[in-house]
Design a protein around this motif. Structure first.
Motif, PDB file in Angstrom:
ATOM      1  N   SER A  38      16.379   0.705   3.983  1.00  0.00           N
ATOM      2  CA  SER A  38      15.206   0.217   3.935  1.00  0.00           C
ATOM      3  C   SER A  38      14.184  -0.205   5.505  1.00  0.00           C
ATOM      4  O   SER A  38      14.069   0.288   6.122  1.00  0.00           O
ATOM      5  N   LEU A  39      13.550  -0.709   4.672  1.00  0.00           N
ATOM      6  CA  LEU A  39      12.745  -0.199   5.746  1.00  0.00           C
ATOM      7  C   LEU A  39      11.240  -2.042   5.822  1.00  0.00           C
ATOM      8  O   LEU A  39      10.709  -2.602   4.725  1.00  0.00           O
ATOM      9  N   LYS A  40      11.021  -1.970   7.014  1.00  0.00           N
ATOM     10  CA  LYS A  40      10.755  -4.079   6.755  1.00  0.00           C
ATOM     11  C   LYS A  40       8.977  -3.253   7.487  1.00  0.00           C
ATOM     12  O   LYS A  40       8.865  -2.568   8.351  1.00  0.00           O
ATOM     13  N   SER A  41       8.074  -4.087   5.987  1.00  0.00           N
ATOM     14  CA  SER A  41       6.764  -3.628   5.986  1.00  0.00           C
ATOM     15  C   SER A  41       6.525  -4.706   6.786  1.00  0.00           C
ATOM     16  O   SER A  41       6.691  -5.745   6.647  1.00  0.00           O
ATOM     17  N   GLU A  42       5.117  -4.924   6.509  1.00  0.00           N
ATOM     18  CA  GLU A  42       3.759  -6.047   6.548  1.00  0.00           C
ATOM     19  C   GLU A  42       4.162  -6.994   5.379  1.00  0.00           C
ATOM     20  O   GLU A  42       3.820  -7.919   5.340  1.00  0.00           O
ATOM     21  N   GLN A  43       5.044  -6.088   4.044  1.00  0.00           N
ATOM     22  CA  GLN A  43       4.958  -6.859   2.741  1.00  0.00           C
ATOM     23  C   GLN A  43       6.039  -7.397   2.730  1.00  0.00           C
ATOM     24  O   GLN A  43       6.455  -8.057   1.593  1.00  0.00           O
ATOM     25  N   GLY A  44       7.052  -7.097   4.002  1.00  0.00           N
ATOM     26  CA  GLY A  44       8.548  -7.269   3.812  1.00  0.00           C
ATOM     27  C   GLY A  44       9.604  -6.401   4.270  1.00  0.00           C
ATOM     28  O   GLY A  44       9.226  -5.335   3.467  1.00  0.00           O
ATOM     29  N   VAL A  45      10.960  -6.839   3.680  1.00  0.00           N
ATOM     30  CA  VAL A  45      11.596  -5.805   3.279  1.00  0.00           C
ATOM     31  C   VAL A  45      12.256  -4.928   2.134  1.00  0.00           C
ATOM     32  O   VAL A  45      11.729  -6.136   1.616  1.00  0.00           O
ATOM     33  N   ILE A  46      11.649  -3.751   1.921  1.00  0.00           N
ATOM     34  CA  ILE A  46      12.053  -3.119   0.581  1.00  0.00           C
ATOM     35  C   ILE A  46      13.250  -2.273   0.362  1.00  0.00           C
ATOM     36  O   ILE A  46      13.344  -1.407   1.980  1.00  0.00           O
ATOM     37  N   PRO A  74       0.581  -1.366  -0.248  1.00  0.00           N
ATOM     38  CA  PRO A  74       0.034  -0.163   0.179  1.00  0.00           C
ATOM     39  C   PRO A  74       0.623   1.009  -0.242  1.00  0.00           C
ATOM     40  O   PRO A  74       1.890   1.177   0.563  1.00  0.00           O
ATOM     41  N   ASN A  75      -0.081   2.026  -0.935  1.00  0.00           N
ATOM     42  CA  ASN A  75       1.087   3.498  -0.268  1.00  0.00           C
ATOM     43  C   ASN A  75       0.090   4.356   0.596  1.00  0.00           C
ATOM     44  O   ASN A  75      -0.663   5.132  -0.196  1.00  0.00           O
TER      45      ASN A  75
END
Length: 66
Positions: free
Chosen positions: A49-57, A32-33
């Motif tokens: 690097s961002l760890k979110s519900e979708q994984g690390v991006i 999501p954005n």
């Protein structure tokens, strides 16, 4: 251009472990954005690097709108 420089400076001030909510440029294809997450890594240029519900991006400073 000054807006983007200001945003990059704000990203540089963030630290590993900070919880953030960022809005990315739509063409990045990340949803999501906006997204919520925790910074796991960052460099001096504001890339992170961002760890979110979708994984690390990997997020480039130039892709962040807010």
């Amino acid at each position: 251009m000054a807006i983007f420089e200001s945003l990059v400076n704000a990203l540089k001030a963030l630290a590993v472990g900070d919880q953030v909510r960022i809005t990315l440029r739509p063409e990045t294809g990340h949803f999501p954005n906006p997204m919520n997450g925790e910074i796991t890594e960052k460099d001096d240029n504001g890339n992170l690097s961002l760890k979110s519900e979708q994984g690390v991006i990997q997020v480039s400073a130039g892709d962040v709108l807010s």
